[in-house]
Scaffold this active site. Sequence first.
Site, PDB file in Angstrom:
ATOM      1  N   HIS A 539       0.102   4.358   2.962  1.00 34.46           N
ATOM      2  CA  HIS A 539       0.100   3.220   3.890  1.00 34.46           C
ATOM      3  C   HIS A 539       1.312   2.322   3.648  1.00 34.46           C
ATOM      4  O   HIS A 539       1.187   1.105   3.532  1.00 34.46           O
ATOM      5  CB  HIS A 539      -1.185   2.407   3.727  1.00 34.46           C
ATOM      6  CG  HIS A 539      -2.422   3.122   4.167  1.00 34.46           C
ATOM      7  ND1 HIS A 539      -3.694   2.620   3.955  1.00 34.46           N
ATOM      8  CD2 HIS A 539      -2.596   4.307   4.810  1.00 34.46           C
ATOM      9  CE1 HIS A 539      -4.584   3.469   4.446  1.00 34.46           C
ATOM     10  NE2 HIS A 539      -3.942   4.498   4.973  1.00 34.46           N
ATOM     11  N   SER A 540       2.480   2.899   3.566  1.00 38.71           N
ATOM     12  CA  SER A 540       3.699   2.132   3.285  1.00 38.71           C
ATOM     13  C   SER A 540       4.040   1.208   4.450  1.00 38.71           C
ATOM     14  O   SER A 540       3.946   1.603   5.615  1.00 38.71           O
ATOM     15  CB  SER A 540       4.870   3.098   3.048  1.00 38.71           C
ATOM     16  OG  SER A 540       4.574   4.009   2.017  1.00 38.71           O
TER      17      SER A 540
END
Length: 607
Positions: A539-540
């Site tokens: 989930h960058s």
Amino acid sequence: MAAPHSIDSEYDIVFAGAGTAACVTASRLAQAAPELRILVLESGPTTKDKLEHVQPGQYLTHLAPTSTTMKFYTSPPSEYLAGRSAIVPSGRCIGGGSSVNFALYNRPAASDFDAWEADFGNPGWSSKDLIPLLQKAETYEIDRTKATHGGDGPLKVSYGGPNSVMNIGKQFLDIGPKFEKERPLSDEANGFGEESVNVFYLMPKWISSDGRRSDVAHHYVYNKGLQNLSVLDGCLVNRVVVEDGVATGVEYYFDQRVYPSSPQDLRTVRARKLVIVSAGAMGSPLILERSGIGHKDLLEKAGIPLVVDLPGVGSDYQDHAFYVTPYIADPAETTFDGIYRGEPEEWAKAQKQWHKDGGGRLGGNTADGCIKMRPLPEELEELGPEFVDHFNKTYADKPDKPLFWMCASSGLPADQTGLPALNYTCVCMFLGYPESRGSLHVSSADPYTLPNFEPGFLTKSVDVAALRWGYKKGRELIRRLPAFRGALVPAHPQFAADSPAALTETGSVPLDAPKIVYSAEDDAAIDQNIRALVQTTWHSLGTCAMKPLSDGGVVDNNLNVYGVQGLKVADLSIAPSNVNSNTNSAAIVIGEKAALIIGKELGIASV
């Protein structure tokens, strides 16, 4: 070999990257303005009609080291991760993360979006602006009339294909509210408000009710047949061309990882109206830096001529710390473990079921029983004085913010090489708002060279305290499930043999069994286990943040890159603060919002 694509010398709009946001934005613009010619260049492969991108249950295949649909970013070893390197995969294919993710439908809290507007000076980005765009994107097959959900959007949301909900998830939803009596069962945990926190719920999925992945590639691009939109694979954008302060196009190679025999000469395509960098939180800052847009000292070190000194590029990297603790499940249960291990008999059985009706394991994703958990007032002290102070600053006045998302998975979603061929269940959790931050920067001007990456996982002790509490909460729940058959001990904290917390149970305990009591030594063992196991949630975000230039921002509220005309960024990299969600939702809404912004600027009606 001849060039794999015939690309004209000029288009109206050129996108660098064909991930989730890019596909949404490009499709909306192309549909609303047939006269526009739009080019989208993606370094990874096509996903069209490929079974591994259509069957939801194949998600773990994309995380294999041999995957061609992911790019893997590796950090140096970190003392905060018990000497480990972090490895963060990022979607590298048409559709980006939506084509390869776990398909979990998990939307942010309203206060997450409201902070983007109020705390970072971005008018038009509040929850009242963005929730309607999420509704526009979806068909909520579970209940098309439900408040805050959509009834006729391109992406279908359901509980998965027929018979895809696993029994372990059902047990979690049965036992959870009986044990956690202040946390009831609900049919809605994605309503954006506090009513969606501290409730057990059956997890919706970006999967249609006939068991097909709801990715943006197939549902915004491939099925539209838009003659004015070209979305091309195997095209690696090197940099944005900037002339006299204006973005005029991009340079690209035919990516040798997709087309190994293609010519490797550097090519240029011009953009008459706009260049949009949309390569994700991992790709977009690197494209900007290779274009000479970034911190001058870093660019000088990499041998890249400075175009705009923009220190915020690549800084403030954020993710969700993911902590998985595995337990052994009843051998009679149906789990995903045979699929994860690649057992031919299990794969054949699952494929037969999916091809029959889209159902069974390949029509789901193993995450069924879930909760977004937040400490109750009487529980807060259990997290320790440092966390209480953090909670009062960050959470106390925002009751819609959970501390973490948690599920009981039907299987151990990992490479099981060397493990006993058993059935497993895991407590999976990710922190919604980690305090830890990192960075991502180019190491050279060569787009094939790996960047300098520091994810910053667990550099703030409050993140460890939150996960420690989550371990205890999850263990109490899982040990009460009828399917529980003990812990996979080597993957757990190594408690002393005489500790009340020792992992000795081999069967489920009664609902009213006493809670486990942990000593300071036990807490230290949990902390060590957290540092040894925590990983990315894929989930960058946040590496080209949408905030004021004076605060380290990279783009303004209209997604314009500071200091360059005709250049925007539109993807998860622009998020100025974290969101408690599986970030596919955030990427989709950024794509929808970008289409509205660009449409307004270009005078396009009805985007």
